[in-house]
Design a protein around this motif. Structure first.
Motif, short mmCIF file in Angstrom:
data_model
loop_
_atom_site.label_atom_id
_atom_site.label_comp_id
_atom_site.label_asym_id
_atom_site.label_seq_id
_atom_site.Cartn_x
_atom_site.Cartn_y
_atom_site.Cartn_z
N GLY A 141 18.18 33.53 -3.94
CA GLY A 141 18.87 34.82 -3.88
C GLY A 141 20.27 34.67 -3.36
O GLY A 141 20.72 33.57 -3.01
N GLY A 142 20.99 35.77 -3.30
CA GLY A 142 22.35 35.74 -2.81
C GLY A 142 23.32 35.13 -3.80
O GLY A 142 23.12 35.19 -5.02
N TYR A 143 24.35 34.49 -3.27
CA TYR A 143 25.45 34.05 -4.13
C TYR A 143 25.05 32.97 -5.13
O TYR A 143 25.66 32.87 -6.20
N ILE A 144 23.99 32.18 -4.83
CA ILE A 144 23.62 31.16 -5.81
C ILE A 144 23.10 31.79 -7.09
O ILE A 144 23.20 31.20 -8.17
N VAL A 145 22.55 33.00 -6.98
CA VAL A 145 22.13 33.75 -8.16
C VAL A 145 23.30 34.54 -8.75
O VAL A 145 23.55 34.50 -9.96
N TYR A 214 38.17 30.81 -6.39
CA TYR A 214 37.25 31.10 -5.28
C TYR A 214 37.43 32.54 -4.79
O TYR A 214 36.44 33.21 -4.48
N TYR A 215 38.67 33.00 -4.73
CA TYR A 215 38.89 34.37 -4.24
C TYR A 215 38.27 35.40 -5.19
O TYR A 215 37.86 36.48 -4.75
N GLN A 216 38.17 35.06 -6.47
CA GLN A 216 37.46 35.96 -7.38
C GLN A 216 35.97 35.97 -7.05
O GLN A 216 35.29 36.99 -7.18
N MET A 217 35.44 34.83 -6.59
CA MET A 217 34.02 34.72 -6.23
C MET A 217 33.72 35.25 -4.83
O MET A 217 32.58 35.58 -4.52
N GLU A 218 34.74 35.31 -3.99
CA GLU A 218 34.52 35.52 -2.56
C GLU A 218 33.64 36.73 -2.21
O GLU A 218 32.79 36.62 -1.31
N PRO A 219 33.77 37.87 -2.89
CA PRO A 219 32.91 39.00 -2.50
C PRO A 219 31.42 38.70 -2.57
O PRO A 219 30.65 39.22 -1.76
N ILE A 220 30.99 37.86 -3.53
CA ILE A 220 29.56 37.56 -3.63
C ILE A 220 29.13 36.46 -2.66
O ILE A 220 27.92 36.27 -2.45
N MET A 221 30.09 35.75 -2.09
CA MET A 221 29.75 34.60 -1.24
C MET A 221 29.29 35.02 0.15
O MET A 221 28.96 34.17 0.99
N GLN A 222 29.29 36.30 0.43
CA GLN A 222 28.97 36.78 1.78
C GLN A 222 27.47 36.82 2.05
O GLN A 222 27.05 36.90 3.21
N ARG A 223 26.65 36.81 1.02
CA ARG A 223 25.20 36.94 1.21
C ARG A 223 24.46 35.76 0.56
O ARG A 223 24.67 35.47 -0.61
N ASP A 224 23.59 35.14 1.36
CA ASP A 224 22.84 34.00 0.85
C ASP A 224 21.35 34.35 0.72
O ASP A 224 20.96 35.51 0.88
N MET A 225 20.52 33.35 0.45
CA MET A 225 19.10 33.59 0.23
C MET A 225 18.44 34.22 1.46
O MET A 225 17.62 35.15 1.33
N ASN A 226 18.78 33.75 2.64
CA ASN A 226 18.17 34.28 3.85
C ASN A 226 18.52 35.75 4.06
O ASN A 226 17.68 36.53 4.52
N ASP A 227 19.74 36.15 3.70
CA ASP A 227 20.12 37.56 3.79
C ASP A 227 19.26 38.41 2.87
O ASP A 227 18.83 39.50 3.23
N MET A 228 19.02 37.89 1.66
CA MET A 228 18.20 38.64 0.70
C MET A 228 16.75 38.76 1.16
O MET A 228 16.12 39.81 1.02
N LEU A 229 16.22 37.68 1.72
CA LEU A 229 14.86 37.73 2.24
C LEU A 229 14.74 38.72 3.39
O LEU A 229 13.77 39.48 3.48
N ALA A 233 12.25 41.14 1.81
CA ALA A 233 10.89 40.70 2.14
C ALA A 233 10.92 39.76 3.34
O ALA A 233 10.73 38.54 3.21
N PRO A 234 11.15 40.30 4.55
CA PRO A 234 11.30 39.43 5.72
C PRO A 234 10.07 38.59 6.04
O PRO A 234 10.18 37.55 6.68
N ASP A 235 8.89 39.01 5.60
CA ASP A 235 7.65 38.26 5.86
C ASP A 235 7.18 37.50 4.62
O ASP A 235 6.00 37.16 4.51
N TYR A 236 8.08 37.23 3.70
CA TYR A 236 7.70 36.67 2.41
C TYR A 236 6.82 35.43 2.54
O TYR A 236 5.79 35.30 1.86
N PHE A 237 7.19 34.50 3.41
CA PHE A 237 6.45 33.24 3.49
C PHE A 237 5.09 33.40 4.17
O PHE A 237 4.32 32.44 4.22
N ARG A 238 4.80 34.59 4.69
CA ARG A 238 3.49 34.85 5.30
C ARG A 238 2.54 35.57 4.34
O ARG A 238 1.36 35.73 4.63
N THR A 239 3.04 36.03 3.20
CA THR A 239 2.22 36.85 2.29
C THR A 239 1.31 36.01 1.40
O THR A 239 0.35 36.54 0.84
#
Length: 261
Positions: A141-145, A214-229, A233-239
């Motif tokens: 999730g996040g910017y890699i997507v 990079y500056y064109q990409m910069e707005p999406i670079m603020q959130r990574d996979m952990n932010d999305m989880l 779904a903060p308990d995703y790995f427990r489900t």
């Protein structure tokens, strides 16, 4: 982890970082990624390096993403993904030197999004591209997507990520996921040709261009996979959802995600 699992070399101003886990189709573990991140920093800061090449050992795979045996964890109910600080794609984007993906086979999952973050992708004609996360319960999730939409547009990016289909090198070239496709026997020469063209032009101008993109990409670079989880779904790995995806993959069966809808 053996040092040989990631190899590093410099030849005439071109640094090559090579994933060397051919028995797993160059899948990575947390330790592998940490070493790749260290070597990316090394190449970025080396004044004798003008171009960086990322690749994998052999002719079967560039990289097929995370090693599922590592992702499923060691039996304590904790996935290997939980402690991973995955910043490699950010390093590629923020590095001021051109980065080329030398795609010598399968570029799947994490290996594929590493490739589309590179400035250029040169592929062998037998290469196969695609994402894998939803198939195995791996919560990318996040910017890699998000960056896939910059490369492909939203319709194709959503197809790529949500359906996890496989695409040939010819399709990748047509879509804009690759810059050139050549027979495997010509791959090294083609990569070197592109690297030499880049080395022949102004390095400062290239730095300005990379930072402009990079500056064109910069707005999406603020959130990574952990932010999305954390948000979704903060308990995703427990489900058990991720565990089901990993177990099904290793057992070569279709996963049953119906309890998690």
């Amino acid at each position: 982890m053996s040092e040989a699992e990631v190899q590093y070399s410099v030849d005439n101003y071109v640094a090559t970082i090579t994933l060397n886990r051919p028995k797993t189709l160059n899948a990575f573990t947390g330790d592998t990624i940490k070493q790749m991140q260290e070597l990316m920093d090394r190449a970025t800061n080396d004044r004798d390096v003008g171009v960086i090449v990322l690749t994998g050992t052999g002719e079967r795979a560039f990289c097929v993403g995370g090693d599922i045996n590592w992702e499923k964890g060691n039996g304590d109910g904790k996935s290997g993904l939980e402690d991973l600080n995955f910043v490699f794609n950010r390093q590629i984007a923020e590095c001021l030197k051109p980065v080329i993906a030398r795609v010598n086979g399968y570029a799947i999952g994490g290996g594929h999004h590493i490739a589309y973050f590179c400035d250029f992708t040169i592929a062998a004609d037998h290469a196969i591209f695609g994402q894998n996360g939803p198939r195995v319960g791996s919560p990318a999730g996040g910017y890699i997507v998000s960056h896939a939409a910059n490369v492909l547009g939203h319709k194709r990016a959503r197809e790529l990520w949500m359906l996890c289909r496989r695409y040939t090198a010819a399709q990748a070239l047509e879509w804009g996921l690759a810059n050139a496709v050549v027979p495997m026997a010509q791959l090294d020469a083609e990569v070197r040709k592109w690297a030499d063209e880049l080395l022949a032009v102004s390095p400062t101008c290239l730095k300005i261009l990379k930072r402009s993109f990079y500056y064109q990409m910069e707005p999406i670079m603020q959130r990574d996979m952990n932010d999305m989880l954390t948000e979704i779904a903060p308990d995703y790995f427990r489900t058990g959802e991720q565990a089901e995806g990993a177990a099904a993959f290793l057992a070569k069966r279709k996963p049953d995600f119906s309890p998690f809808r």
